[in-house]
Design an enzyme around this catalytic site. Structure first.
Site, short mmCIF file in Angstrom:
data_model
loop_
_atom_site.label_atom_id
_atom_site.label_comp_id
_atom_site.label_asym_id
_atom_site.label_seq_id
_atom_site.Cartn_x
_atom_site.Cartn_y
_atom_site.Cartn_z
N GLY A 239 44.17 49.00 50.18
CA GLY A 239 45.23 49.73 49.49
C GLY A 239 46.59 49.10 49.45
CD GLU A 273 36.97 49.76 53.87
OE1 GLU A 273 37.52 50.44 52.96
OE2 GLU A 273 36.05 50.20 54.56
N PRO A 274 40.88 45.09 52.45
CG PRO A 274 41.88 43.05 53.03
CD PRO A 274 40.92 44.11 53.55
N GLY A 275 41.53 44.50 48.99
CA GLY A 275 40.97 43.90 47.78
C GLY A 275 42.08 43.28 46.96
NE ARG A 312 45.10 46.79 37.71
CZ ARG A 312 46.42 46.80 37.73
NH1 ARG A 312 47.09 45.93 37.00
NH2 ARG A 312 47.06 47.63 38.50
CE1 TYR A 316 42.97 53.03 37.20
CE2 TYR A 316 43.16 50.64 37.04
CZ TYR A 316 42.43 51.76 37.38
OH TYR A 316 41.17 51.62 37.90
CB CYS A 344 39.49 49.66 15.97
SG CYS A 344 38.90 48.16 15.23
CD GLU A 345 39.70 52.97 21.86
OE1 GLU A 345 40.51 53.43 22.71
OE2 GLU A 345 38.49 53.00 22.00
C1 LIG Z 1 39.01 50.36 46.37
C2 LIG Z 1 38.76 50.41 47.84
C3 LIG Z 1 39.28 49.42 48.66
C4 LIG Z 1 40.16 48.30 48.16
O1 LIG Z 1 41.38 48.76 47.70
P1 LIG Z 1 42.57 47.71 47.36
O2 LIG Z 1 43.63 48.57 46.84
O3 LIG Z 1 42.03 46.77 46.35
O4 LIG Z 1 42.93 47.05 48.63
C5 LIG Z 1 39.00 49.49 50.02
N1 LIG Z 1 38.23 50.48 50.53
C6 LIG Z 1 37.71 51.46 49.75
C7 LIG Z 1 36.89 52.51 50.37
C8 LIG Z 1 37.96 51.46 48.39
O5 LIG Z 1 37.45 52.42 47.63
#
Ligand SMILES: *Cc1c(COP(=O)(O)O)cnc(C)c1O
Length: 421
Positions: A239, A273-275, A312, A316, A344-345
């Site tokens: 997050g 869990e960073p993405g 995105r 969002y 076409c949107e």
């Molecule tokens: C989406 C998600 C993440 C990654 O979130 P980021 O904002 O990309 O860091 C981690 N854990 C869970 C459970 C998620 O659903």
């Protein structure tokens, strides 16, 4: 910081001019920088060097096998939210003892697959899921380590579509129901309760909600231990936001400080869990201007990328910096333009009234911060191909997903007998 910079008036990915990649693979395409991926992973993981911690990259942010392998080589684990993502993580060689499975709707089939692979942890999000997992694991003769995801009821102060930690969101168990669900879990066969999990949302730039949520987890762990549960793991989710615009800040070090303050003395194995924080600014989407249309009220740059390639902005209201691949001359006449795709949107709009230097047909532009939730969310809407992904490392580049042309898409379709002949 990333590795997409101008050199001699041209935008490079590390040591490769983006224009050269465009010549080779055509446009649009995604381009990722190995050095940036590695840098972001290391900044994050090294902030927790003094802790027992596992960093599981959120595969949903960018699931390309080459990206996962790049991170896996540095020791990253994986956080997956579907059997497909689990298969991707395994294909990339991520060790099973670093894989966490999250998500509200895991099916019995998905749970069985994960249990058979003996992954590190399944984050359970409801009582019925707990029962299903128990039945599945027992029938396989296995015992699966789990964490239970708690909804801390905090406001992450992010876009509503990516906030997950309020009680009205679909995620996790309400925090005051924790004692009940942990008691239930402890009594069920086939599972081993190991920890507590939380994830309050995505693109969070204000660290306060993290602090509140993590402190609440500490309270819950203390209470669960009093109840006799052996809680050894705390999964803090992902997050952490990234700067999409110059005035935004995100600091893994400050985040780490909040984590350490709120989890001090808990004696838990921490899981992250960073993405977005790792992949977001490690990628750009390169697109070509098809037409510049000058109108009565506004001017449009119509580019060959569209909402199906990068959703995105339309989904969002997300901001992506858009910069020309050829560096504009000093003193260039900056004027506001709408940057739009060909779909076409009206929603197929990347930016409205964005100050841009003069653009003309065939000019290349780069959408910055497109490495997370970009290619993974792409579709074939308007019968457009899935666009290529390219990975750069130093002066080398490689196509890590080829363009999936409409002929290949149509090859999966079948005409029923009654329409033939
Ligand atoms: C989406 C998600 C993440 C990654 O979130 P980021 O904002 O990309 O860091 C981690 N854990 C869970 C459970 C998620 O659903």
């Amino acid at each position: 910081m990333d590795h997409f910079d101008y050199q001699n008036g041209e935008l490079f990915a590390e040591e490769v001019p983006l224009a050269r990649i465009a010549e080779t693979v055509g446009t649009p395409f995604y381009c990722y920088s190995t050095a940036t991926l590695e840098r972001h992973y290391k900044i994050f993981s090294e902030a927790f060097d003094d802790k027992e911690a596992t960093v599981c990259f959120a595969v949903k942010a960018n699931g390309n096998i080459a990206v996962l392998k790049t991170l896996g080589n540095l020791g990253a684990g994986a956080d997956v939210v579907s059997m497909g993502e689990l298969k991707r993580a395994l294909a990339a060689g991520i060790p099973t003892d670093k894989i966490v499975f999250s998500g509200v709707g895991k099916t019995a089939e998905e749970l069985a697959f994960a249990v058979e692979k003996e992954i590190f942890q399944i984050n359970v999000e409801s009582a019925p899921e707990l029962e299903t997992l128990s039945a599945v694991a027992s029938s396989l003769g296995k015992e699966q380590a789990i964490a239970i995801r708690i909804n801390p009821d905090v406001d992450a102060k992010t876009h509503t579509k990516i906030a997950t930690g309020k009680s009205e969101n679909k995620f996790g168990i309400e925090w005051d129901k924790a004692p009940e669900i942990f008691a239930k879990a402890a009594a069920l066969p086939g599972i081993k309760v190991a920890g507590v999990a939380v994830h309050i949302g995505s693109q969070i730039l204000d660290l306060k909600p993290f602090g509140e949520a993590f402190a609440r987890m500490g309270d819950i762990i203390a209470a669960l231990r009093v109840d006799g549960h052996d809680i050894s793991r705390l999964d803090l989710g992902g997050g952490l936001g990234i700067p999409y615009e110059a005035d935004q800040l995100s600091s893994p070090e400050d985040y780490a400080t909040v984590v350490k303050e709120t989890t001090a003395g808990l004696d838990c194995h921490l899981i992250f869990e960073p993405g977005r924080m790792i992949a977001g600014n490690a990628g750009v989407l390169v697109s070509k201007v098809v037409y510049v249309k000058e109108g009565e009220t506004r001017d449009f740059a119509i580019v060959d990328a569209a909402m199906n390639d990068l959703v995105r902005p339309s989904m969002y209201e997300a901001h992506h910096d858009i910069i020309p691949v050829k560096q504009p001359a000093g003193g260039a006449n900056i004027r506001p333009m709408d940057v739009v795709g060909p779909i076409c949107e009206t929603g197929d709009t990347f930016a409205k009234q964005r100050p841009l230097p003069p653009l003309e047909s065939d000019d290349l532009v780069a959408f910055r911060s497109a490495g997370a939730y970009g290619a993974v969310m792409s579709s074939t809407y308007n019968a457009r191909p899935l666009i290529p992904e390219v990975l750069v490392k130093g002066n080398a580049f490689s196509i890590i997903r080829k363009r999936v042309e409409v002929e290949e898409q149509m090859a999966n379709e079948r005409v029923p007998d009654w329409l033939k002949g």
